[in-house]
Design a protein around this motif. Sequence first.
Motif, PDB file in Angstrom:
ATOM      1  N   GLY A 416      60.670  17.782  79.050  1.00 27.67           N
ATOM      2  CA  GLY A 416      59.601  18.574  79.638  1.00 27.67           C
ATOM      3  C   GLY A 416      59.616  20.016  79.165  1.00 27.67           C
ATOM      4  O   GLY A 416      58.685  20.776  79.433  1.00 27.67           O
ATOM      5  N   GLU A 417      60.666  20.410  78.468  1.00 25.87           N
ATOM      6  CA  GLU A 417      60.730  21.751  77.893  1.00 25.87           C
ATOM      7  C   GLU A 417      59.688  21.919  76.798  1.00 25.87           C
ATOM      8  O   GLU A 417      59.287  20.954  76.150  1.00 25.87           O
ATOM      9  N   ASN A 418      59.324  23.171  76.526  1.00 27.11           N
ATOM     10  CA  ASN A 418      58.560  23.465  75.317  1.00 27.11           C
ATOM     11  C   ASN A 418      58.987  24.824  74.780  1.00 27.11           C
ATOM     12  O   ASN A 418      59.506  25.670  75.521  1.00 27.11           O
ATOM     13  N   SER A 419      58.780  25.039  73.505  1.00 25.71           N
ATOM     14  CA  SER A 419      59.268  26.251  72.845  1.00 25.71           C
ATOM     15  C   SER A 419      58.621  27.505  73.392  1.00 25.71           C
ATOM     16  O   SER A 419      59.281  28.530  73.564  1.00 25.71           O
ATOM     17  N   LEU A 420      57.315  27.438  73.667  1.00 22.19           N
ATOM     18  CA  LEU A 420      56.638  28.638  74.151  1.00 22.19           C
ATOM     19  C   LEU A 420      57.168  29.036  75.519  1.00 22.19           C
ATOM     20  O   LEU A 420      57.413  30.221  75.779  1.00 22.19           O
ATOM     21  N   GLY A 421      57.367  28.066  76.408  1.00 26.12           N
ATOM     22  CA  GLY A 421      57.899  28.385  77.730  1.00 26.12           C
ATOM     23  C   GLY A 421      59.285  28.979  77.665  1.00 26.12           C
ATOM     24  O   GLY A 421      59.609  29.920  78.411  1.00 26.12           O
ATOM     25  N   ASN A 422      60.121  28.458  76.764  1.00 27.40           N
ATOM     26  CA  ASN A 422      61.459  29.023  76.596  1.00 27.40           C
ATOM     27  C   ASN A 422      61.399  30.446  76.058  1.00 27.40           C
ATOM     28  O   ASN A 422      62.160  31.320  76.487  1.00 27.40           O
ATOM     29  N   LEU A 423      60.485  30.688  75.116  1.00 21.58           N
ATOM     30  CA  LEU A 423      60.312  32.043  74.587  1.00 21.58           C
ATOM     31  C   LEU A 423      59.906  33.010  75.697  1.00 21.58           C
ATOM     32  O   LEU A 423      60.459  34.117  75.816  1.00 21.58           O
ATOM     33  N   VAL A 424      58.950  32.600  76.513  1.00 24.47           N
ATOM     34  CA  VAL A 424      58.469  33.470  77.590  1.00 24.47           C
ATOM     35  C   VAL A 424      59.587  33.727  78.598  1.00 24.47           C
ATOM     36  O   VAL A 424      59.767  34.867  79.075  1.00 24.47           O
ATOM     37  N   ALA A 425      60.350  32.710  78.937  1.00 29.84           N
ATOM     38  CA  ALA A 425      61.476  32.905  79.860  1.00 29.84           C
ATOM     39  C   ALA A 425      62.489  33.895  79.269  1.00 29.84           C
ATOM     40  O   ALA A 425      63.012  34.757  79.995  1.00 29.84           O
ATOM     41  N   ASP A 426      62.766  33.776  77.969  1.00 23.78           N
ATOM     42  CA  ASP A 426      63.673  34.729  77.322  1.00 23.78           C
ATOM     43  C   ASP A 426      63.128  36.147  77.417  1.00 23.78           C
ATOM     44  O   ASP A 426      63.881  37.107  77.667  1.00 23.78           O
ATOM     45  N   ALA A 427      61.816  36.296  77.224  1.00 20.04           N
ATOM     46  CA  ALA A 427      61.197  37.622  77.300  1.00 20.04           C
ATOM     47  C   ALA A 427      61.280  38.181  78.713  1.00 20.04           C
ATOM     48  O   ALA A 427      61.548  39.382  78.911  1.00 20.04           O
ATOM     49  N   HIS A 428      61.059  37.343  79.701  1.00 17.15           N
ATOM     50  CA  HIS A 428      61.118  37.795  81.090  1.00 17.15           C
ATOM     51  C   HIS A 428      62.542  38.212  81.471  1.00 17.15           C
ATOM     52  O   HIS A 428      62.726  39.198  82.211  1.00 17.15           O
ATOM     53  N   LEU A 429      63.518  37.475  80.982  1.00 20.16           N
ATOM     54  CA  LEU A 429      64.900  37.862  81.260  1.00 20.16           C
ATOM     55  C   LEU A 429      65.235  39.188  80.575  1.00 20.16           C
ATOM     56  O   LEU A 429      65.857  40.070  81.190  1.00 20.16           O
ATOM     57  N   ALA A 430      64.816  39.341  79.331  1.00 25.41           N
ATOM     58  CA  ALA A 430      65.101  40.580  78.602  1.00 25.41           C
ATOM     59  C   ALA A 430      64.498  41.791  79.302  1.00 25.41           C
ATOM     60  O   ALA A 430      65.069  42.884  79.274  1.00 25.41           O
ATOM     61  N   LEU A 507      60.404  23.600  85.364  1.00 23.30           N
ATOM     62  CA  LEU A 507      60.507  25.029  85.090  1.00 23.30           C
ATOM     63  C   LEU A 507      61.226  25.246  83.763  1.00 23.30           C
ATOM     64  O   LEU A 507      62.205  24.571  83.450  1.00 23.30           O
ATOM     65  N   LEU A 508      60.742  26.205  82.990  1.00 27.77           N
ATOM     66  CA  LEU A 508      61.272  26.459  81.655  1.00 27.77           C
ATOM     67  C   LEU A 508      62.274  27.605  81.735  1.00 27.77           C
ATOM     68  O   LEU A 508      61.929  28.713  82.152  1.00 27.77           O
ATOM     69  N   PRO A 509      63.539  27.363  81.356  1.00 30.48           N
ATOM     70  CA  PRO A 509      64.612  28.340  81.604  1.00 30.48           C
ATOM     71  C   PRO A 509      64.889  29.245  80.414  1.00 30.48           C
ATOM     72  O   PRO A 509      64.612  28.918  79.254  1.00 30.48           O
ATOM     73  N   SER A 510      65.464  30.385  80.716  1.00 32.35           N
ATOM     74  CA  SER A 510      65.892  31.317  79.673  1.00 32.35           C
ATOM     75  C   SER A 510      67.168  30.815  79.009  1.00 32.35           C
ATOM     76  O   SER A 510      67.886  29.962  79.540  1.00 32.35           O
ATOM     77  N   ALA A 511      67.462  31.367  77.835  1.00 27.18           N
ATOM     78  CA  ALA A 511      68.640  30.967  77.071  1.00 27.18           C
ATOM     79  C   ALA A 511      69.908  31.243  77.877  1.00 27.18           C
ATOM     80  O   ALA A 511      70.012  32.251  78.591  1.00 27.18           O
ATOM     81  N   GLY A 512      70.875  30.364  77.753  1.00 25.44           N
ATOM     82  CA  GLY A 512      72.152  30.510  78.442  1.00 25.44           C
ATOM     83  C   GLY A 512      72.257  29.673  79.687  1.00 25.44           C
ATOM     84  O   GLY A 512      73.368  29.402  80.160  1.00 25.44           O
ATOM     85  N   PHE A 513      71.113  29.240  80.248  1.00 22.54           N
ATOM     86  CA  PHE A 513      71.139  28.395  81.437  1.00 22.54           C
ATOM     87  C   PHE A 513      70.793  26.968  81.026  1.00 22.54           C
ATOM     88  O   PHE A 513      69.764  26.732  80.377  1.00 22.54           O
ATOM     89  N   THR A 514      71.638  26.017  81.395  1.00 21.52           N
ATOM     90  CA  THR A 514      71.415  24.618  81.051  1.00 21.52           C
ATOM     91  C   THR A 514      71.663  23.739  82.268  1.00 21.52           C
ATOM     92  O   THR A 514      72.403  24.119  83.185  1.00 21.52           O
ATOM     93  N   TYR A 515      71.030  22.582  82.261  1.00 20.43           N
ATOM     94  CA  TYR A 515      71.289  21.588  83.300  1.00 20.43           C
ATOM     95  C   TYR A 515      70.739  20.249  82.829  1.00 20.43           C
ATOM     96  O   TYR A 515      70.070  20.148  81.783  1.00 20.43           O
TER      97      TYR A 515
END
Length: 602
Positions: A416-430, A507-515
């Motif tokens: 259910g992940e997608n690259s754009l959602g992961n990118l946006v989550a990374d941006a929000h964390l940054a 939900l699409l997570p930021s880098a470093g969080f996995t499950y």
Amino acid sequence: MRSDPQPSCRRILHAVATLLAATLFVGTPAGAQSASTPAQAEEITVKIIAFNDLHGHLDPPQLAIRTQGPDGRSMRVPAGGAAYLADAIRTLKQHTPYHAVVSAGDLVGASPLLSALFLDEPTVLAANLFGLDFNAVGNHEFDRGAAELQRLQDGGCTQHISRPPCILDGHFQGARFGFLAANVFQRDGSTLFPAAGIKVFGPDARQVKIGFIGATLKGTPAIVTPAGVAGLRFGDEADAINAQIPQLRAQGVHAIVALIHQGGTTTGRQDADRQCLDLEGEIVPIIERLDPAIDVVVSGHTHRAYLCDYRRADGSNVLLTSAGQYGTLLTEIDLTVDTRNGTVVGRSARNVIVQSEPFTDADGAAVGLAASQPRFDKDPAVEALLQRTRIAAAPLAARLSGRLAAAITRRPADSGENSLGNLVADAHLAATHAADKGGAQIAFMNPGGLRADLIVPVGGGDVDYAQLFKAQPFGNHLVVLQLTGRQLKMLLEQQFAGRNRERPRVLLPSAGFTYRYDLSRPAGQRVSAMRLHGADIVPERTYRITVNNYLAAGGDGFGLLRGLAPVAEGMPDVDALDAYLRSHSPATPLAPPATDRIRRVH
């Protein structure tokens, strides 16, 4: 605000693959004369031109509609764009002097920058030029609240939200068409907008009156921020529509069309399966409860295209239509009325592709014009409006944000992940990980908040602010919340519970969080192996997460977040993405993030 059922572009195109050239005809009722008899002069055919879910897409949205070519092979046709849509409407109007133009909601809201920057005033002005008669409000019409929506109807420059109105022209005339909302009630019990409208056709001696009833999905409060629907009550759709029928009949209407911002999905060929045996979705129980006096239901919300002669359990039939999304299609509906007895003696519908401009898709494939499909020109008046709007938006829209190594899309992995959602989550964390911003450790993005892919040429290319805004058009801002590890697991379990049970919302997570998750396990026990930078999430430990304010208000079924006090609040979400891209050197283009943060076991 902000999440419709939003499948990937590929799934949308597959769903409409064989539907678009189909014409659906509902035959003459028993005992009535056909159009070929001498009674023809006593019959009037009214053309209803319908669309839905335009979402302020004024420029061509770079979407392809799949249909069948003259050689029988599948082909893709570039479609959409307000100037082409206007010409397509004009062309269909030329077929008869008797016509109405209607929309089944989400005319505005979740709009690209060209419309949203000016509070969707350009889309309303374009719809005026289309000759739109009625728009049934959708959930996204409430994104900025009822007062701002009322301003779009009435005109004027009264400011209701943080962004000022009327910056395009210094004034705003408002909609020259009617907003309809039969099931949206104010505190005093009155409807926010009229429930229904009537349009009259034909010469005085044998006029035909058609009534139009508008409604939106009763679940709007669950998918719009609370401020957007404050003071409003959303009633049952079928009850509200049926309640209008006696009054319309008393005013002498001969046919009734329901415009409803709710819909379904289909997979079958609609030219072969006229009973819609494969139709699914929230529209089905609504149709089953509608009074048989309803002749046509123009639907929306699901962004799917279909034409159905739907037979209800009571044996009555109703013509059900949807024109997909973003102005890529128009539904041409013909209603034939016998003026001697005021009865509908014929109904037909077809979806017309609004062919526009060639483009290159996310995979680098060219989508060219099709000689076998109708061609439309740019309507001069609408194009002049758009050009004036483009010039006003250019300083922000054309600002370079960054460079990508390849297109970054919403195409889902098995998890259910997608690259754009992961990118946006990374941006929000940054944007929120610094101590003075709350020290966020994890960020999540909701998939329904992503509305377009970031497309660049094969081999990489630049992206500008307008592209980022098209991907994240809601104007949400970032919120940092504090959760225990136990609450974090409960939050992730809500991806598969409640309103997300039938259609999980990952939900699409930021880098470093996995499950990982396992849907074969019982509810509440599906999420496991949560780790942050390789360390197990500790149930009793506190963690700080960043989400947008829509999720923080419990949107998309994540009620656990509702009521939690923010640790900190941050910038608008699109600005966080812009800052993240700008922080990367143009010499090293940003690659699409891998979709390996979530693992689906079963």
